[in-house]
Design a protein around this motif. Sequence first.
Motif, mmCIF file in Angstrom:
data_model
loop_
_atom_site.group_PDB
_atom_site.id
_atom_site.type_symbol
_atom_site.label_atom_id
_atom_site.label_comp_id
_atom_site.label_asym_id
_atom_site.label_seq_id
_atom_site.Cartn_x
_atom_site.Cartn_y
_atom_site.Cartn_z
ATOM 1 N N ASP A 160 0.866 -1.175 0.000
ATOM 2 C CA ASP A 160 0.000 0.000 0.000
ATOM 3 C C ASP A 160 0.906 1.230 0.000
ATOM 4 O O ASP A 160 1.643 1.467 0.956
ATOM 5 C CB ASP A 160 -0.890 -0.025 1.247
ATOM 6 N N ARG A 161 0.863 2.015 -1.089
ATOM 7 C CA ARG A 161 1.751 3.176 -1.197
ATOM 8 C C ARG A 161 1.484 4.212 -0.112
ATOM 9 O O ARG A 161 2.404 4.867 0.377
ATOM 10 C CB ARG A 161 1.598 3.816 -2.576
ATOM 11 N N ARG A 162 0.226 4.336 0.287
ATOM 12 C CA ARG A 162 -0.117 5.313 1.318
ATOM 13 C C ARG A 162 0.534 4.935 2.652
ATOM 14 O O ARG A 162 1.103 5.782 3.346
ATOM 15 C CB ARG A 162 -1.632 5.388 1.473
ATOM 16 N N ARG A 163 0.472 3.653 3.016
ATOM 17 C CA ARG A 163 1.084 3.222 4.271
ATOM 18 C C ARG A 163 2.609 3.264 4.198
ATOM 19 O O ARG A 163 3.273 3.544 5.190
ATOM 20 C CB ARG A 163 0.603 1.822 4.636
ATOM 21 N N LEU A 219 7.609 6.269 5.941
ATOM 22 C CA LEU A 219 8.701 7.207 5.657
ATOM 23 C C LEU A 219 8.561 8.475 6.502
ATOM 24 O O LEU A 219 9.547 8.994 7.030
ATOM 25 C CB LEU A 219 8.717 7.553 4.168
ATOM 26 N N LEU A 220 7.333 8.977 6.612
ATOM 27 C CA LEU A 220 7.096 10.156 7.446
ATOM 28 C C LEU A 220 7.458 9.881 8.901
ATOM 29 O O LEU A 220 8.115 10.685 9.565
ATOM 30 C CB LEU A 220 5.627 10.571 7.361
ATOM 31 N N GLY A 221 7.003 8.749 9.415
ATOM 32 C CA GLY A 221 7.283 8.413 10.800
ATOM 33 C C GLY A 221 8.761 8.283 11.074
ATOM 34 O O GLY A 221 9.265 8.767 12.097
ATOM 35 N N TYR A 279 2.095 2.505 16.156
ATOM 36 C CA TYR A 279 2.161 2.994 17.543
ATOM 37 C C TYR A 279 3.565 3.499 17.836
ATOM 38 O O TYR A 279 3.762 4.378 18.709
ATOM 39 C CB TYR A 279 1.786 1.889 18.537
ATOM 40 N N ALA A 280 4.564 2.960 17.125
ATOM 41 C CA ALA A 280 5.957 3.341 17.354
ATOM 42 C C ALA A 280 6.225 4.796 17.002
ATOM 43 O O ALA A 280 7.267 5.339 17.387
ATOM 44 C CB ALA A 280 6.887 2.434 16.540
ATOM 45 N N PHE A 281 5.313 5.441 16.283
ATOM 46 C CA PHE A 281 5.483 6.853 15.945
ATOM 47 C C PHE A 281 4.756 7.772 16.925
ATOM 48 O O PHE A 281 4.911 8.989 16.841
ATOM 49 C CB PHE A 281 4.978 7.127 14.529
ATOM 50 N N VAL A 282 3.931 7.218 17.798
ATOM 51 C CA VAL A 282 3.167 8.031 18.746
ATOM 52 C C VAL A 282 3.667 7.842 20.176
ATOM 53 O O VAL A 282 3.795 8.811 20.932
ATOM 54 C CB VAL A 282 1.657 7.706 18.661
ATOM 55 N N SER A 283 3.968 6.598 20.547
ATOM 56 C CA SER A 283 4.420 6.329 21.915
ATOM 57 C C SER A 283 5.651 7.142 22.315
ATOM 58 O O SER A 283 5.720 7.635 23.459
ATOM 59 C CB SER A 283 4.704 4.832 22.086
ATOM 60 N N LEU A 308 9.639 19.482 18.576
ATOM 61 C CA LEU A 308 8.227 19.654 18.229
ATOM 62 C C LEU A 308 7.990 19.355 16.750
ATOM 63 O O LEU A 308 6.970 18.759 16.380
ATOM 64 C CB LEU A 308 7.771 21.076 18.566
ATOM 65 N N LEU A 309 8.950 19.749 15.899
ATOM 66 C CA LEU A 309 8.835 19.442 14.474
ATOM 67 C C LEU A 309 8.851 17.941 14.247
ATOM 68 O O LEU A 309 8.041 17.397 13.482
ATOM 69 C CB LEU A 309 9.977 20.114 13.707
ATOM 70 N N GLY A 310 9.778 17.250 14.924
ATOM 71 C CA GLY A 310 9.845 15.801 14.786
ATOM 72 C C GLY A 310 8.564 15.130 15.234
ATOM 73 O O GLY A 310 8.058 14.210 14.578
ATOM 74 N N MET A 311 8.000 15.584 16.349
ATOM 75 C CA MET A 311 6.743 15.013 16.830
ATOM 76 C C MET A 311 5.613 15.233 15.835
ATOM 77 O O MET A 311 4.787 14.341 15.608
ATOM 78 C CB MET A 311 6.375 15.645 18.179
ATOM 79 N N ALA A 312 5.562 16.429 15.244
ATOM 80 C CA ALA A 312 4.505 16.725 14.278
ATOM 81 C C ALA A 312 4.597 15.809 13.061
ATOM 82 O O ALA A 312 3.586 15.298 12.562
ATOM 83 C CB ALA A 312 4.582 18.190 13.852
ATOM 84 N N VAL A 313 5.825 15.563 12.589
ATOM 85 C CA VAL A 313 6.012 14.683 11.423
ATOM 86 C C VAL A 313 5.628 13.249 11.778
ATOM 87 O O VAL A 313 4.996 12.533 10.985
ATOM 88 C CB VAL A 313 7.475 14.765 10.930
ATOM 89 N N MET A 314 5.988 12.796 12.986
ATOM 90 C CA MET A 314 5.635 11.447 13.424
ATOM 91 C C MET A 314 4.122 11.276 13.528
ATOM 92 O O MET A 314 3.558 10.263 13.108
ATOM 93 C CB MET A 314 6.295 11.145 14.773
ATOM 94 N N LEU A 315 3.443 12.287 14.068
ATOM 95 C CA LEU A 315 1.987 12.224 14.171
ATOM 96 C C LEU A 315 1.348 12.203 12.792
ATOM 97 O O LEU A 315 0.343 11.508 12.570
ATOM 98 C CB LEU A 315 1.463 13.414 14.984
ATOM 99 N N ALA A 316 1.930 12.950 11.855
ATOM 100 C CA ALA A 316 1.397 12.940 10.487
ATOM 101 C C ALA A 316 1.531 11.551 9.874
ATOM 102 O O ALA A 316 0.607 11.071 9.194
ATOM 103 C CB ALA A 316 2.140 13.977 9.634
ATOM 104 N N GLY A 317 2.664 10.897 10.128
ATOM 105 C CA GLY A 317 2.846 9.545 9.607
ATOM 106 C C GLY A 317 1.860 8.566 10.203
ATOM 107 O O GLY A 317 1.256 7.754 9.503
ATOM 108 N N ALA A 318 1.661 8.638 11.526
ATOM 109 C CA ALA A 318 0.709 7.742 12.179
ATOM 110 C C ALA A 318 -0.711 8.010 11.715
ATOM 111 O O ALA A 318 -1.492 7.085 11.474
ATOM 112 C CB ALA A 318 0.799 7.900 13.698
#
Length: 310
Positions: free
Chosen positions: A120-123, A128-130, A259-263, A284-294
């Motif tokens: 799945d290209r979206r996942r 990659l985002l995470g 979950y590894a991108f949010v925990s 904060l930037l890193g967290m925002a990108v991780m949340l976007a990936g999740a």
Amino acid sequence: MPSRTTLLFLALCAIWGTTWIGIKAGVEAVPPLLFAGTRFTAAGLLLLGFAAWREGLPRLAWRDLPRLAATSLLMITLCYAALFWGVAHVDSGTAAVLEMSLTPIALMAFALWLREENFDRRRFGALLLGMAGLTILFGPTAVRNWSAAAGEGAAWRLAGAAAVSWAAVAYGWGSVVARPLLRLYSSTVVAGSTTLFGGLLLLAASLAGEPGAIRALAGQWGAAAWAGWLFLVLFGSLIGYTIYMTLLREIGATRAGTYAFVSPIIAVLLGMICFGEQVRLLDLLGMAVMLAGAGLAMAEPKARLKPATN
């Protein structure tokens, strides 16, 4: 209103984002493998006892025992033995980048290899985002600590990094191997069986060769270590591990593994609140990108509209 799956996912992230407090309190006073082995063994007994009370005594078919043994060995014994050993030889930033970024990759890779999921290209984009977010959040610390200790025990640090990487691979492999079992048995039975068997193997390995393990069986750990152990048994294993098994069955390994991108975000925020740790703008930037990936991984794909017919 959030779906049941989303609520379970958020609960898992919250629980596993706080377990590091219990782990930290425990391993400072108790040999790590013994601490993990007793935790998982106790959780397995409680889970199977609850399953027996609610569903009757679980009856596992003989043909499913090899898969159950492989799941227990990979997800619990080999994963946590390598992880605890590796963390003792690398800094926490390096360990976080390696384990949290490699776990979702391993989950997707084994899911594709064992034909549990389709590409799945979206996942893939979400992964990659995470990973980018994890690198932004923990990468500078890992590079700084690695450079500061250059030449001092480099071989051990490389071995520790390899052990942490293997832990992520073992966990991802075991998660995908477990999914067929979840089609036959309840999440509670699978979670209880794997934590019990894997925990007993960890306990045996600890008593066989871990320094101080036999002496620590006396239980004189201190209040903080016992509180951490109890928290990990009740929340990290009984609740968290069962939720993870449920998500594996319902949404697949790739999405559950995000979950590894949010925990880590929850862990960083708790460090800021509880211990006064500083959070920079880059964090904060890193967290925002991780949340976007999740968020991208967990979002349900929109149904395509059918063309109107005359």
